[in-house]
Design an enzyme around this catalytic site. Sequence first.
Site, PDB file in Angstrom:
ATOM      1  CB  CYS A  73      -1.144  -0.042   1.296  1.00  0.00           C
ATOM      2  SG  CYS A  73      -0.115   0.194   2.810  1.00  0.00           S
ATOM      3  CB  ALA A  74       0.229   4.822   0.083  1.00  0.00           C
TER       4      ALA A  74
END
Length: 377
Positions: A73-74
């Site tokens: 994810c980020a």
Amino acid sequence: MTLRALTASELTKKVISKEKFFILDVRNKGDFDDWKVEGEGVEIINVPYFDLLDGVETILDQLPKDKEIVVICAKEGSSIMVAEMLIEQGIQNISYLQGGMRAWSEHLEPVKLGDLKDGGEVYQFVRIGKGCLSYYVESNGEAAVIDTVRTTEVFENFAKERNAKIIATIDTHLHADHISGGRKLAEKSGANYFLPEKDAGEVTFDYHKLEEGQDIKVGTTNIAIQPLYSPGHTIGSTSLIIDDQYLITGDILFIESIGRPDLAGKAEDWVSDLRNTLYNRYKELSNELIVLPAHFGFISELGDNGEVAAKLGDLFAKNPGLNIEDENEFRKTVTENLPPQPNSYQEIRQTNMGKITPSEDEQREMEIGPNRCAVHG
């Protein structure tokens, strides 16, 4: 089963070695489409985190049974939650990327390129998630760092481990896709910071001029800056020859493409400069020089050890950007159908001029995304 954190360094080594593994990227589709982990052995799907809040059952049949699964994810939080949900469903051999794509963007992998004739070594620092390439030249206890990225501690620690003193930092041009760490590293190490004068017209700080005929000595090694004033990507873009072996091309020439001349709004003005550099000035050089660019645009440009390098003669034979005979066709190629401009590139240029001083978090956000310094296609 315990969830395992995979570091950006470990993931980089998997990509370089072409290891086969599977990525479940849980960022938003727009972020994924803009920029993702790529590699010859990588199989990847994108399922946004918000689509998995009610459970992961809907994607179980999309996941392999025989490969390691890395959830990304980020920043890492969402990937941990999704990975834990998958473990609850009995999925084995699963890990998450520690620090997420933020860590992937910043990781630097040192790759030794070779030895220098009079002793010493040259290393390429591959920023695999961003496509940036920095260089570390060491000779007789002294070192220079070329096209330094903003995470300067990596270079400081590398030199310290090798008992070397950084005496020079060099930017081949004023960068537009990432924040330069050259001035910062020079200040921290007591080194001289070099920048081409024609790119420094608006800078707010002192610097040493990087200009033709002015060689830089590092230990017993010579970094020659003649006769290679090579405008095109920027008006001041300057090439370097190290030890008569390596040609540092900045963002003028890449392995599979050439530099774009539009990031300062001067595409039409600089096309002839770019062509002259590539088709005339570089033609005067030895075909045996090893070209070392400041960026790569495709994962296919990485060699077996993760290096991005090729002989100049091979590029004249194979690089599409060096084989456009018609000048009008060349002009069209480098001014039309260019990829999108780098994220925040105007703010990055302003930062590199010293005109604005964004915080560390702001700088990190400005750099998120792929590099787009090349003319692709």
